[in-house]
Structure formats: C-alpha cells, structure tokens
Design a protein around this motif. Sequence first.
Motif, PDB file in Angstrom:
ATOM      1  N   ALA A  23       6.621   2.998  -1.561  1.00  0.00           N
ATOM      2  CA  ALA A  23       5.231   2.611  -1.707  1.00  0.00           C
ATOM      3  C   ALA A  23       4.582   3.767  -2.143  1.00  0.00           C
ATOM      4  CB  ALA A  23       4.799   2.430  -0.147  1.00  0.00           C
ATOM      5  N   ARG A  76       0.637   3.598  -5.067  1.00  0.00           N
ATOM      6  CA  ARG A  76      -0.332   2.708  -5.291  1.00  0.00           C
ATOM      7  C   ARG A  76      -1.007   3.040  -6.741  1.00  0.00           C
ATOM      8  NH1 ARG A  76      -5.837   5.720  -2.473  1.00  0.00           N
ATOM      9  NH2 ARG A  76      -5.322   8.062  -3.468  1.00  0.00           N
ATOM     10  N   GLU A  77      -1.815   2.244  -7.266  1.00  0.00           N
ATOM     11  CA  GLU A  77      -2.248   2.212  -8.477  1.00  0.00           C
ATOM     12  C   GLU A  77      -3.939   2.525  -8.325  1.00  0.00           C
ATOM     13  OE1 GLU A  77      -2.928  -0.306 -12.781  1.00  0.00           O
ATOM     14  OE2 GLU A  77      -1.788  -1.076 -10.972  1.00  0.00           O
ATOM     15  N   SER A 114      -2.395  -6.927  -3.476  1.00  0.00           N
ATOM     16  CA  SER A 114      -3.172  -6.741  -4.575  1.00  0.00           C
ATOM     17  C   SER A 114      -4.067  -8.055  -4.996  1.00  0.00           C
ATOM     18  CB  SER A 114      -2.484  -6.164  -5.837  1.00  0.00           C
ATOM     19  OG  SER A 114      -1.960  -4.709  -5.699  1.00  0.00           O
ATOM     20  N   THR A 158       3.208  -0.384  -6.568  1.00  0.00           N
ATOM     21  CA  THR A 158       2.089   0.374  -6.497  1.00  0.00           C
ATOM     22  C   THR A 158       0.789  -0.937  -6.436  1.00  0.00           C
ATOM     23  OG1 THR A 158       2.670   0.241  -9.098  1.00  0.00           O
ATOM     24  CG2 THR A 158       3.129   2.228  -7.894  1.00  0.00           C
ATOM     25  N   ASP A 159       0.488  -1.053  -5.510  1.00  0.00           N
ATOM     26  CA  ASP A 159      -0.592  -2.024  -5.328  1.00  0.00           C
ATOM     27  C   ASP A 159      -1.828  -1.216  -5.553  1.00  0.00           C
ATOM     28  OD1 ASP A 159       0.464  -4.516  -4.681  1.00  0.00           O
ATOM     29  OD2 ASP A 159       1.113  -3.692  -2.731  1.00  0.00           O
ATOM     30  N   HIS A 160      -2.856  -2.178  -5.923  1.00  0.00           N
ATOM     31  CA  HIS A 160      -4.196  -1.629  -6.106  1.00  0.00           C
ATOM     32  C   HIS A 160      -4.966  -0.880  -5.232  1.00  0.00           C
ATOM     33  CE1 HIS A 160      -4.188  -3.090 -10.424  1.00  0.00           C
ATOM     34  NE2 HIS A 160      -3.780  -4.130  -9.905  1.00  0.00           N
ATOM     35  N   ASP A 161      -5.156   0.484  -5.344  1.00  0.00           N
ATOM     36  CA  ASP A 161      -5.927   1.326  -4.129  1.00  0.00           C
ATOM     37  C   ASP A 161      -5.346   0.933  -2.762  1.00  0.00           C
ATOM     38  OD1 ASP A 161      -7.941   1.827  -6.153  1.00  0.00           O
ATOM     39  OD2 ASP A 161      -8.579  -0.113  -6.164  1.00  0.00           O
ATOM     40  N   ASN A 162      -4.090   0.967  -2.701  1.00  0.00           N
ATOM     41  CA  ASN A 162      -3.407   0.691  -1.056  1.00  0.00           C
ATOM     42  C   ASN A 162      -2.032   0.912  -1.053  1.00  0.00           C
ATOM     43  OD1 ASN A 162      -2.000  -1.919  -0.460  1.00  0.00           O
ATOM     44  ND2 ASN A 162      -3.899  -2.557  -1.676  1.00  0.00           N
ATOM     45  N   ASP A 163      -1.349   1.408  -0.123  1.00  0.00           N
ATOM     46  CA  ASP A 163      -0.057   1.611   0.034  1.00  0.00           C
ATOM     47  C   ASP A 163       0.412   0.538   1.183  1.00  0.00           C
ATOM     48  OD1 ASP A 163      -1.254   3.035   1.900  1.00  0.00           O
ATOM     49  OD2 ASP A 163       0.365   4.777   1.225  1.00  0.00           O
ATOM     50  N   ASN A 164      -0.167  -0.476   1.496  1.00  0.00           N
ATOM     51  CA  ASN A 164       0.124  -1.126   2.680  1.00  0.00           C
ATOM     52  C   ASN A 164       1.581  -1.669   2.767  1.00  0.00           C
ATOM     53  OD1 ASN A 164      -2.455  -0.972   3.449  1.00  0.00           O
ATOM     54  ND2 ASN A 164      -3.131  -2.755   2.620  1.00  0.00           N
ATOM     55  N   HIS A 173       3.424  -5.199  -8.084  1.00  0.00           N
ATOM     56  CA  HIS A 173       2.441  -5.539  -7.101  1.00  0.00           C
ATOM     57  C   HIS A 173       2.890  -6.579  -6.241  1.00  0.00           C
ATOM     58  CE1 HIS A 173      -0.400  -3.050  -9.618  1.00  0.00           C
ATOM     59  NE2 HIS A 173      -0.315  -3.854 -10.385  1.00  0.00           N
TER      60      HIS A 173
END
Length: 205
Positions: free
Chosen positions: A98, A100-101, A56, A81-87, A52
């Motif tokens: 990129a 996401r989780e 995140s 794999t950031d939480h709920d986003n692929d910024n 992350h």
Amino acid sequence: MITALIILLLGIFALILWFFLFPVMYVRKAGKPSGVIEPPNGYLYSYVIHIHTQFSYDSLGKPSDLLEAKETQGIDYVIVTDHDNDNVRFFADDWLLAGREVKVHNAKGQLVGDLLEIGELKVIAHPFREKYRWRLEKREDYLIELIDLRDALFEKRASVLLFVLGAMLLYPLLGGKVLSHLTRLIDTLRYVRRYFREGWRNKPV
C-alpha cells in the motif's frame, strides 16, 4: 456509391482482421516451446505500480480483483497507490503493498506535480502530462514513472477508439485475447526519447 461504400467497409474490416489475427496466427505457427522457460538473466520480480482501487474516486476495482489479475498475469507484487489514502493496507498481503498518490502544491497553492509515496520511496508520476508535469527540482533520489498507461492511451485516443470498435467485432472470435493487443498502441521509444530530451536522470520505473 453503394459499391464503393461496401468496398471501403470490407477494406476496414480486413485491416482490423490483420491487426488482431496476424500476431495470433504467428504465435500458433511458432508452436509451443519445449521445456520450462527460464526467466532472463537479472530477472528478480515482476510488479505493478500506480494502480487504484475503490478507495480512489477514479476506480471501481476491489482488492479481490487485484488478486485475480495477479494470478492471471503472473505478477509477483502489486503496489496500490490510491489518491490521498492508503486504506488498501487493511487488505495487505505478502504480495499487496500500500502506498498513496498525492498532488504536490507550492506555497501559492499551485499544482506543481504528482507524486507516488510508497514508504520512503518516492516516484514522480505523470511526468509527461502537462497538467501534472513536475515543476520542482528533479531530485535524483526520486524515481520517475516513465509510462503511465492511461496517459499513453489518452494521447492515442483516436487509435484507441478504432481499437475498441475492432475489439467489439472480434471479441466473439478471439475472446479476451483481443485486449492483449492494446499495448501495441503505446510507442515506448517515444517516451524514452522524451525522458532524455527533457534532461531526466532519475531512475525510471
């Protein structure tokens, strides 16, 4: 009483020295290898998955930190794999991917698993942590995260605490090499046994 306490403290310190210094001394004794070390047969690329960044809620890491770690550790690819986003895609490079989780819920809104989505690739995350245990069909087209570092260290939190105390004592002597011993706390074989015992057939990553 004081003498016994001193002996106990010296014994603990001796154990800490053995835990950290013995592997270092062994490597030094072995000497440096001659010539170039070729990768083992079948080696393709090294990569880090499920990591992350500051996008995140549970991380302060910056994309620039990933580049530094990649170059230091000799990693080919980093999959964020950031939480709920692929910024992090806005910082994407040929080595930075990129994903996401996401938390998976059933029709009743109950949490039934945790999934890493990397394009069309799906990876079941935290499979052995009760809170995120996968409770849906074990689809064989999904991969499985065999060992999550944070989960593994949390299960060994007492040992990690002792490690941190020892690292604080020995950091002036060994520097950053101290942290390289952290992975010794992880019992890899234990997770392999759990994988087969629970009937998983998904390819591990």
